[in-house]
Scaffold this motif. Sequence first.
Motif, PDB file in Angstrom:
ATOM      1  N   GLU A   1      -5.961  -1.532   4.017  1.00  0.00           N
ATOM      2  CA  GLU A   1      -5.600  -0.843   5.274  1.00  0.00           C
ATOM      3  C   GLU A   1      -4.886  -1.807   6.218  1.00  0.00           C
ATOM      4  O   GLU A   1      -3.904  -1.473   6.870  1.00  0.00           O
ATOM      5  CB  GLU A   1      -6.867  -0.347   6.006  1.00  0.00           C
ATOM      6  N   LEU A   2      -5.439  -3.016   6.284  1.00  0.00           N
ATOM      7  CA  LEU A   2      -4.896  -4.015   7.196  1.00  0.00           C
ATOM      8  C   LEU A   2      -3.450  -4.386   6.825  1.00  0.00           C
ATOM      9  O   LEU A   2      -2.580  -4.471   7.692  1.00  0.00           O
ATOM     10  CB  LEU A   2      -5.809  -5.245   7.167  1.00  0.00           C
ATOM     11  N   PHE A   3      -3.189  -4.563   5.525  1.00  0.00           N
ATOM     12  CA  PHE A   3      -1.818  -4.882   5.107  1.00  0.00           C
ATOM     13  C   PHE A   3      -0.869  -3.727   5.421  1.00  0.00           C
ATOM     14  O   PHE A   3       0.272  -3.943   5.808  1.00  0.00           O
ATOM     15  CB  PHE A   3      -1.776  -5.262   3.625  1.00  0.00           C
ATOM     16  N   ASP A   4      -1.368  -2.502   5.285  1.00  0.00           N
ATOM     17  CA  ASP A   4      -0.558  -1.345   5.663  1.00  0.00           C
ATOM     18  C   ASP A   4      -0.196  -1.407   7.140  1.00  0.00           C
ATOM     19  O   ASP A   4       0.941  -1.128   7.528  1.00  0.00           O
ATOM     20  CB  ASP A   4      -1.365  -0.066   5.416  1.00  0.00           C
ATOM     21  N   SER A   5      -1.154  -1.825   7.964  1.00  0.00           N
ATOM     22  CA  SER A   5      -0.895  -1.847   9.405  1.00  0.00           C
ATOM     23  C   SER A   5       0.107  -2.953   9.766  1.00  0.00           C
ATOM     24  O   SER A   5       0.861  -2.820  10.715  1.00  0.00           O
ATOM     25  CB  SER A   5      -2.203  -1.980  10.192  1.00  0.00           C
ATOM     26  N   LEU A   6       0.140  -4.044   8.989  1.00  0.00           N
ATOM     27  CA  LEU A   6       1.140  -5.097   9.243  1.00  0.00           C
ATOM     28  C   LEU A   6       2.529  -4.520   9.084  1.00  0.00           C
ATOM     29  O   LEU A   6       3.427  -4.773   9.881  1.00  0.00           O
ATOM     30  CB  LEU A   6       1.009  -6.251   8.240  1.00  0.00           C
TER      31      LEU A   6
END
Length: 221
Positions: free
Chosen positions: A183-188
């Motif tokens: 999820e975090l990489f998607d938000s980057l």
Amino acid sequence: MNSIVKLDTVSKIYRRGREEVQAIKNVSFEIFEGDQIAICGPSGSGKTTLLNLAGCMDHPTTGTISVEGKEVGQASESVLADIRSRTVGFVFQQFFLIPTLTVLENAALPLIFSNRVVPRDQVVSLLESVGLGHRLDHLPGQLSGGEMQRVAVARALINEPRLVLADEPTGNLDSRSAASVIELFDSLHSRGIAVVIVTHNPELAARCRKVVRIEDGTIAV
Ligand code: ADP
Ligand code: MG
């Protein structure tokens, strides 16, 4: 689209005693602003080598590497170190946190090398943005694997890089922690940061806009 890193017919040969290993063979590969790329391929196929070359961690044996249009393939170590601290953030499978530093201190660590001063509030809000606002004074040993990797992502972002390179970032995580890091990489990507992720995780690869497959040192098509 703006080019961030461009590899042009790059090869990398490692020498181990008398033996030579050609880890990357005449690979051309470009990373643009807004890219979200997964690099997949069998173990030993050259994924880490390619990522390290793109992140100016290593010199190519032949070929050229340009960062923001400037040729840097054979640049000095200090020039490469400068690019690494300004333009690129790195995330590794093993997290590489300093066990005696707090979450806040680990996230702020790259500022020492980039010679920048960032107010504490800004480091705190970065850690809040990766879901660690309640863990600021914890030591890495007091965190779960997923939390440790999120500290490492915050550390990769502290210098506001245009590009984040991640080498199997979910490789040491259970599936729930892996999901939070995915999820975090998607938000980057939605923050406008280009992301290149080496991964065996099919869920992570499926989320990326582009998948590049490496086989035996070359990009398979
Ligand atoms: P992957 O990340 O896909 O598993 P690597 O890029 O780590 O692949 O390795 C590609 C090839 O280069 C392998 O044969 C590996 O053994 C070799 N290699 C990687 N790093 C080194 C090194 N520092 N010295 C010698 N050989 C290396
Ligand atoms: Mg590897």
